[in-house]
Design an enzyme around this catalytic site. Structure first.
Site, PDB file in Angstrom:
ATOM      1  N   GLY A 207      -4.834   0.865   7.104  1.00 68.30           N
ATOM      2  CA  GLY A 207      -4.585   1.418   8.434  1.00 68.30           C
ATOM      3  C   GLY A 207      -5.845   2.015   9.047  1.00 68.30           C
TER       4      GLY A 207
ATOM      5  N   HIS B 232       0.835  -1.203   0.000  1.00 69.08           N
ATOM      6  CA  HIS B 232       0.000   0.000   0.000  1.00 69.08           C
ATOM      7  C   HIS B 232       0.873   1.258   0.000  1.00 69.08           C
ATOM      8  CE1 HIS B 232      -3.690  -2.231   0.562  1.00 69.08           C
ATOM      9  NE2 HIS B 232      -3.184  -2.852   1.615  1.00 69.08           N
TER      10      HIS B 232
ATOM     11  N   ASP C 262       8.204   6.880   8.653  1.00 77.24           N
ATOM     12  CA  ASP C 262       7.422   6.388   9.777  1.00 77.24           C
ATOM     13  C   ASP C 262       6.248   7.342   9.927  1.00 77.24           C
ATOM     14  OD1 ASP C 262       6.875   4.457  11.638  1.00 77.24           O
ATOM     15  OD2 ASP C 262       7.908   5.464  13.267  1.00 77.24           O
ATOM     16  N   THR C 263       5.093   6.764  10.189  1.00 77.85           N
ATOM     17  CA  THR C 263       3.859   7.538  10.244  1.00 77.85           C
ATOM     18  C   THR C 263       3.125   7.242  11.539  1.00 77.85           C
ATOM     19  OG1 THR C 263       3.595   7.649   7.849  1.00 77.85           O
ATOM     20  CG2 THR C 263       1.602   7.882   9.164  1.00 77.85           C
TER      21      THR C 263
END
Length: 205
Positions: free
Chosen positions: A162, A11, A68-69
């Protein structure tokens, strides 16, 4: 320009390739033949992004970026933040890590009875480039992007991944999962961070 995105998340990879466009050949960790369990032991998004990019740069000596989220919810003091991907497992040791459905269920439970639903997604990208001289020490850069919004009370939409089905960006009446990738990839936290990354790469290309 050929560059490695330190992920095997399809994704994320598709999103990044759509946003960067044909000027860049974006390779995944699978393309490198890398199946290592890359450490993510930082306590901030910045630390995790740097850690992942540095690991790949040191091992393969290639142009690389890592991201990074985190989803930061105001009423929860910024949780889940850096632990967004494993939020359910942190709250319940019996839950699976990186389970989106469990993460959403946990977040909605934590927000029960709270009227403040303000939240934001934040992405940090760490870029390391091989220096023009070809030396070992890479040139490091950080880029960040955010999108403001709120957590709705029920899942809506079938696209994205997510927390997308419960995140409604400010100015829209649909969740990321309802808006679809074309719109999301123009307004998202990752899109904002990648736009900065792309602008930088095009300058030095």
């Amino acid at each position: 320009m050929k560059i490695v995105f330190a992920t095997n998340n399809k994704h994320k990879l598709d999103e990044i390739r759509d946003i960067l466009g044909p000027s860049f050949e974006v390779l995944s960790l699978n393309d490198l033949g890398c199946h290592d369990d890359i450490p993510e032991t930082g306590t901030t998004l910045e630390e995790n992004a740097r850690q992942k990019a540095q690991y790949i740069y040191d091992k393969y000596h290639c142009n690389v970026f890592a991201d990074d989220t985190g989803l930061e919810v105001e009423a929860l003091g910024g949780e889940p933040g850096v632990y967004s991907a494993r939020y359910a497992a942190i709250k319940d040791p019996n839950a699976e890590s990186h389970d989106s459905e469990a993460n959403m269920t946990t977040l909605l439970k934590e927000l029960q009875g709270k009227d403040n639903r303000k939240a934001r997604f934040r992405t940090v990208i760490s870029l390391i480039l091989i220096p023009p001289t070809g030396g070992q020490g890479g040139r490091s850069y950080l880029f960040s992007g955010t999108v403001e919004g709120e957590i709705i009370r029920e899942r809506r939409g079938g696209e994205g991944f997510g927390y997308d089905p419960i995140f409604q960006p400010t100015g829209y009446y649909k969740t990321f999962a309802e808006l679809g990738n074309d719109i999301k990839n123009k307004i998202s936290h990752r899109a904002n961070a990648v736009a900065k990354l792309a602008a930088h790469l095009k300058e030095i290309k």
